[in-house]
Design an enzyme around this catalytic site. Structure first.
Site, PDB file in Angstrom:
ATOM      1  CD1 TRP A  82      -2.009  -2.094   1.526  1.00 40.52           C
ATOM      2  CD2 TRP A  82      -3.027  -0.938  -0.169  1.00 40.52           C
ATOM      3  NE1 TRP A  82      -3.157  -2.382   0.506  1.00 40.52           N
ATOM      4  CE2 TRP A  82      -4.183  -1.776  -0.300  1.00 40.52           C
ATOM      5  CE3 TRP A  82      -3.290   0.066  -0.750  1.00 40.52           C
ATOM      6  CZ2 TRP A  82      -4.848  -2.070  -0.760  1.00 40.52           C
ATOM      7  CZ3 TRP A  82      -4.422  -0.129  -1.465  1.00 40.52           C
ATOM      8  CH2 TRP A  82      -5.270  -1.297  -1.413  1.00 40.52           C
ATOM      9  CG  ASP A 151      -2.983   4.544   3.517  1.00 38.68           C
ATOM     10  OD1 ASP A 151      -3.984   3.908   4.303  1.00 38.68           O
ATOM     11  OD2 ASP A 151      -2.860   3.883   3.152  1.00 38.68           O
ATOM     12  CE  LYS A 175      -8.300  -2.940   5.191  1.00 43.15           C
ATOM     13  NZ  LYS A 175      -9.249  -2.040   4.018  1.00 43.15           N
TER      14      LYS A 175
HETATM   15  N1  PMP Z   1      -4.010   1.333   1.891  1.00 45.36           N
HETATM   16  C1  PMP Z   1      -4.129   0.445   3.120  1.00 45.36           C
HETATM   17  C2  PMP Z   1      -3.348   0.450   3.974  1.00 45.36           C
HETATM   18  C3  PMP Z   1      -5.779   0.351   2.506  1.00 45.36           C
HETATM   19  O1  PMP Z   1      -5.640  -1.619   3.626  1.00 45.36           O
HETATM   20  C4  PMP Z   1      -6.400   0.030   1.806  1.00 45.36           C
HETATM   21  C5  PMP Z   1      -7.556  -0.864   1.224  1.00 45.36           C
HETATM   22  N2  PMP Z   1      -7.216  -2.199   1.598  1.00 45.36           N
HETATM   23  C6  PMP Z   1      -6.051   0.902   0.439  1.00 45.36           C
HETATM   24  C7  PMP Z   1      -5.200   1.968   1.352  1.00 45.36           C
HETATM   25  C8  PMP Z   1      -7.010   1.305  -0.014  1.00 45.36           C
HETATM   26  O2  PMP Z   1      -8.315   1.655   0.139  1.00 45.36           O
HETATM   27  P1  PMP Z   1      -9.370   1.865  -0.516  1.00 45.36           P
HETATM   28  O3  PMP Z   1      -9.939   0.631  -1.012  1.00 45.36           O
HETATM   29  O4  PMP Z   1     -10.916   2.190   1.081  1.00 45.36           O
HETATM   30  O5  PMP Z   1      -9.150   3.052  -1.635  1.00 45.36           O
END
Ligand code: PMP
Length: 339
Positions: A82, A151, A175
């Site tokens: 991520w 994040d 989450k």
């Molecule tokens: N950052 C992290 C650490 C995540 O776990 C996720 C989604 N699993 C995201 C970003 C992306 O999030 P979204 O699908 O809400 O755009």
């Protein structure tokens, strides 16, 4: 459809989906949600609390657009999938410097003493917890005065954090805070409008703040559910209690993995995630049998992300200790049956 939803909810009152997002009833829901979030997370007054759309993914672009002036730089720490995605997206809107990077498959956090940070960078980006890789910061790194953009998608509201140590902290609600559709963004007010650039309105933190996060039509039902989850968290004892449960869940699962000779977790023990526990079943040849047996036992959603394989147990706020105990018991049975 409305009749069916009302039936399911057991009430003939207009549902939250039917009322105006600018009316007094929704104002109360939005106000209460923000109030609960502020009090549970002890958000300092000099932080704006925004409820926005586009997921954490939209914030990967919003951060450089809102914070980095023309020809400025953003520092990014890459600790997994991520944070790598965040760096790639930011690089479309500003110069990005990768100040530390995990070699693929190396599941740790590079020592902050080795990061090649730039004191003139507009921000330092980190992912508090790598949801796919199971790598988590144990504490907030020292960024030497540069605002940290964090994040926190998979950990927000699962335990207390010191919001004042960040410039920006964001995470989706899907989450630990309910269902998909909304992203919570906490921004230090002094950073609003920092880049001096044109920013698309729906990503513009200052414009979102000025409109109480209702620049356009928000996902009202998700917002309402988030408020209910926050009420539930408060009723259960707040973030201290969420943290206690989270710690108990992950400690029991890591102990079971470490005590077994079949299962392994290859994350540096200093950076093991509290919420996402990736593990391997031997050499992987029995993954399908493991998952089939788990499904029979009512244990689902255990397949690891396709990019890394293996298994992953995600232990969000909604997961009771019983669920973890059942998983541990199943893992022991599976191991014993094949010994
Ligand atoms: N950052 C992290 C650490 C995540 O776990 C996720 C989604 N699993 C995201 C970003 C992306 O999030 P979204 O699908 O809400 O755009």
């Amino acid at each position: 459809v409305l009749a069916r939803i009302r039936d399911d909810l057991g009430s003939s009152d207009p549902t939250v989906m039917e009322i105006s997002h600018r009316g007094a009833a929704f104002d109360r829901i939005a106000g209460r949600t923000e109030e609960l979030l502020r009090s549970l997370l002890a958000v300092p007054d000099d932080f704006a609390v925004l409820f926005v759309q586009g997921g954490a993914t939209a914030q990967f672009a919003a951060a450089p657009l809102n914070l980095v002036p023309d020809r400025g730089t953003a520092d990014h720490v890459v600790t997994g999938a991520w944070s790598a995605r965040a760096a790639a997206e930011a690089s479309r809107f500003c110069r990005v410097s990768i100040v530390a990077d995990n070699a693929p498959g190396r599941r740790t956090i590079p020592d902050p003493g080795t990061w090649r940070t730039d004191p003139a960078a507009s921000y330092l980006a980190i992912a508090m917890n790598e949801t796919i890789d199971g790598v988590e910061f144990g504490s907030v790194p020292d960024a030497g005065g540069v605002p940290i953009v964090c994040d926190a998608s998979s950990t927000l509201m699962s335990r207390p954090v010191d919001v004042s140590s960040f410039g920006v902290l964001y995470g989706g609600t899907q989450k630990n805070l309910g269902i998909a559709g909304l992203t919570v963004v906490l921004v230090r007010r002094s950073l609003l409008g920092r880049s001096g650039r044109e920013v698309p309105a729906v990503l513009d933190w200052a414009a979102l703040e000025a409109s109480s996060s209702r620049l356009n039509t928000p996902p009202t039902f998700t917002w309402y559910v988030t408020g209910l989850v926050l009420e539930w968290i408060e009723g259960e004892g707040g973030l201290a209690e969420m943290a206690r449960r989270s710690r108990a869940r992950m400690e029991s699962l890591y102990s079971a993995i470490d005590a077994s000779s079949l299962y392994t977790n290859d994350v540096d023990p200093a950076c093991r995630s509290w919420t996402n526990v990736p593990f391997r079943v031997g050499d992987g040849s029995r993954d399908d049998a493991f998952l089939a047996g788990a499904a029979e036992a009512g244990l689902v959603g255990l397949r690891g992300h396709r990019s890394v394989g293996g298994m992953r147990a995600s232990l969000y706020n909604a997961m009771p200790q019983d669920g973890v105990d059942e998983l541990i018991a199943y893992m022991a049975d599976f191991e014993a049956a094949r010994a």
